[in-house]
Design a protein around this motif. Structure first.
Motif, PDB file in Angstrom:
ATOM      1  N   LYS A  73       1.362   9.232  -5.585  1.00 49.09           N
ATOM      2  CA  LYS A  73       1.547  10.535  -4.975  1.00 49.09           C
ATOM      3  C   LYS A  73       1.964  11.606  -5.992  1.00 49.09           C
ATOM      4  O   LYS A  73       1.388  12.692  -5.996  1.00 49.09           O
ATOM      5  N   PRO A  74       2.920  11.362  -6.835  1.00 50.82           N
ATOM      6  CA  PRO A  74       3.315  12.429  -7.755  1.00 50.82           C
ATOM      7  C   PRO A  74       2.178  12.846  -8.714  1.00 50.82           C
ATOM      8  O   PRO A  74       2.092  14.005  -9.108  1.00 50.82           O
ATOM      9  N   THR A  75       1.330  11.938  -9.051  1.00 56.72           N
ATOM     10  CA  THR A  75       0.263  12.296  -9.997  1.00 56.72           C
ATOM     11  C   THR A  75      -0.882  13.011  -9.307  1.00 56.72           C
ATOM     12  O   THR A  75      -1.586  13.803  -9.942  1.00 56.72           O
ATOM     13  N   CYS A  76      -1.056  12.777  -8.042  1.00 57.15           N
ATOM     14  CA  CYS A  76      -2.164  13.386  -7.306  1.00 57.15           C
ATOM     15  C   CYS A  76      -1.789  14.723  -6.703  1.00 57.15           C
ATOM     16  O   CYS A  76      -2.660  15.558  -6.432  1.00 57.15           O
ATOM     17  N   VAL A  77      -0.572  14.916  -6.394  1.00 49.54           N
ATOM     18  CA  VAL A  77      -0.147  16.134  -5.727  1.00 49.54           C
ATOM     19  C   VAL A  77       0.178  17.176  -6.805  1.00 49.54           C
ATOM     20  O   VAL A  77       0.834  16.899  -7.796  1.00 49.54           O
ATOM     21  N   ASP A  78      -0.286  18.376  -6.567  1.00 48.39           N
ATOM     22  CA  ASP A  78      -0.022  19.467  -7.518  1.00 48.39           C
ATOM     23  C   ASP A  78       1.445  19.807  -7.444  1.00 48.39           C
ATOM     24  O   ASP A  78       1.980  20.089  -6.372  1.00 48.39           O
ATOM     25  N   SER A  79       2.100  19.791  -8.537  1.00 47.82           N
ATOM     26  CA  SER A  79       3.533  20.021  -8.565  1.00 47.82           C
ATOM     27  C   SER A  79       3.831  21.526  -8.682  1.00 47.82           C
ATOM     28  O   SER A  79       4.977  21.930  -8.780  1.00 47.82           O
ATOM     29  N   GLY A  80       2.822  22.364  -8.681  1.00 44.90           N
ATOM     30  CA  GLY A  80       3.039  23.794  -8.752  1.00 44.90           C
ATOM     31  C   GLY A  80       2.952  24.319 -10.167  1.00 44.90           C
ATOM     32  O   GLY A  80       3.017  25.499 -10.419  1.00 44.90           O
ATOM     33  N   ILE A  81       2.799  23.548 -11.137  1.00 44.07           N
ATOM     34  CA  ILE A  81       2.663  23.982 -12.539  1.00 44.07           C
ATOM     35  C   ILE A  81       1.177  23.999 -12.866  1.00 44.07           C
ATOM     36  O   ILE A  81       0.470  23.045 -12.698  1.00 44.07           O
ATOM     37  N   SER A  82       0.737  25.174 -13.458  1.00 47.02           N
ATOM     38  CA  SER A  82      -0.651  25.257 -13.758  1.00 47.02           C
ATOM     39  C   SER A  82      -0.913  25.179 -15.226  1.00 47.02           C
ATOM     40  O   SER A  82      -0.276  25.536 -16.109  1.00 47.02           O
ATOM     41  N   ALA A  99       0.839  -1.199   0.000  1.00 45.64           N
ATOM     42  CA  ALA A  99       0.000   0.000   0.000  1.00 45.64           C
ATOM     43  C   ALA A  99       0.874   1.250   0.000  1.00 45.64           C
ATOM     44  O   ALA A  99       0.572   2.236  -0.719  1.00 45.64           O
ATOM     45  N   ILE A 100       1.959   1.245   0.790  1.00 44.85           N
ATOM     46  CA  ILE A 100       2.860   2.408   0.815  1.00 44.85           C
ATOM     47  C   ILE A 100       3.535   2.568  -0.535  1.00 44.85           C
ATOM     48  O   ILE A 100       3.685   3.697  -1.052  1.00 44.85           O
ATOM     49  N   GLU A 101       3.939   1.466  -1.117  1.00 44.28           N
ATOM     50  CA  GLU A 101       4.586   1.515  -2.438  1.00 44.28           C
ATOM     51  C   GLU A 101       3.613   2.076  -3.488  1.00 44.28           C
ATOM     52  O   GLU A 101       3.970   2.936  -4.303  1.00 44.28           O
ATOM     53  N   TYR A 102       2.370   1.617  -3.438  1.00 40.73           N
ATOM     54  CA  TYR A 102       1.361   2.111  -4.384  1.00 40.73           C
ATOM     55  C   TYR A 102       1.074   3.583  -4.125  1.00 40.73           C
ATOM     56  O   TYR A 102       0.921   4.375  -5.057  1.00 40.73           O
ATOM     57  N   TYR A 103       1.037   3.993  -2.827  1.00 44.15           N
ATOM     58  CA  TYR A 103       0.811   5.393  -2.465  1.00 44.15           C
ATOM     59  C   TYR A 103       1.945   6.255  -3.013  1.00 44.15           C
ATOM     60  O   TYR A 103       1.707   7.334  -3.558  1.00 44.15           O
ATOM     61  N   GLU A 104       3.181   5.775  -2.824  1.00 42.22           N
ATOM     62  CA  GLU A 104       4.320   6.537  -3.320  1.00 42.22           C
ATOM     63  C   GLU A 104       4.277   6.646  -4.844  1.00 42.22           C
ATOM     64  O   GLU A 104       4.711   7.645  -5.417  1.00 42.22           O
ATOM     65  N   LYS A 105       3.732   5.650  -5.483  1.00 42.00           N
ATOM     66  CA  LYS A 105       3.635   5.652  -6.954  1.00 42.00           C
ATOM     67  C   LYS A 105       2.562   6.647  -7.410  1.00 42.00           C
ATOM     68  O   LYS A 105       2.724   7.352  -8.405  1.00 42.00           O
TER      69      LYS A 105
END
Length: 145
Positions: A136-145, A128-134
């Motif tokens: 995470k980058p797509t769900c979290v806004d990276s600051g680019i709009s 679950a942590i591995e899947y979350y880490e995978k």
């Protein structure tokens, strides 16, 4: 002891009538004192005869035998009581040992099952942590709009 007493009583009863050691009247020429003018009865009047002594021995022996028998019976009763208590105590301890061994087995079985469950749960958590880490980058806004 009883047979010896019977023989001695018989001897003293006969010796009271015997005159074998009694001396006849002496002539003045012999000038010897008369020492045995009556039958020999030993030391009976003084109360210290062999028969009296044997009677004391017999009574002491009977008393000792009685005391010994009583002491032996008392010791036997104590031994039997001790053995009964020891057997009872041993049976209780063996029963308690059996219960403790069964409890230990149950606890060990529960431990193995819990460790196995922990291992599976840890594997699921790691996945679950591995899947979350995978994700995470797509769900979290990276600051680019």
């Amino acid at each position: 002891v009883q047979q010896a007493m019977a023989v001695l009583k018989d001897f003293y009863a006969k010796s009271a009538e015997a005159t074998a050691l009694a001396q006849t009247a002496q002539t003045p020429a012999e000038d010897a004192p008369e020492t045995f003018d009556k039958p020999y009865t030993g030391m009976l009047p003084e109360g210290g005869s062999v028969v009296d002594f044997l009677e004391v021995i017999l009574s002491d022996f009977a008393r000792l035998e009685s005391e010994t028998a009583t002491a032996e019976q008392t010791e036997q009763d104590e031994y039997e009581k001790f053995m009964f208590e020891s057997k009872k105590d041993k049976a209780l301890k063996e029963n308690e040992k059996g219960h403790k061994e069964a409890k230990r087995k149950d606890t060990e079985t529960a431990l193995v099952a819990t460790e196995e469950e922990l291992k599976l749960t840890q594997e699921q958590l790691d996945k679950a942590i591995e899947y979350y880490e995978k994700l995470k980058p797509t769900c979290v806004d990276s600051g680019i709009s």
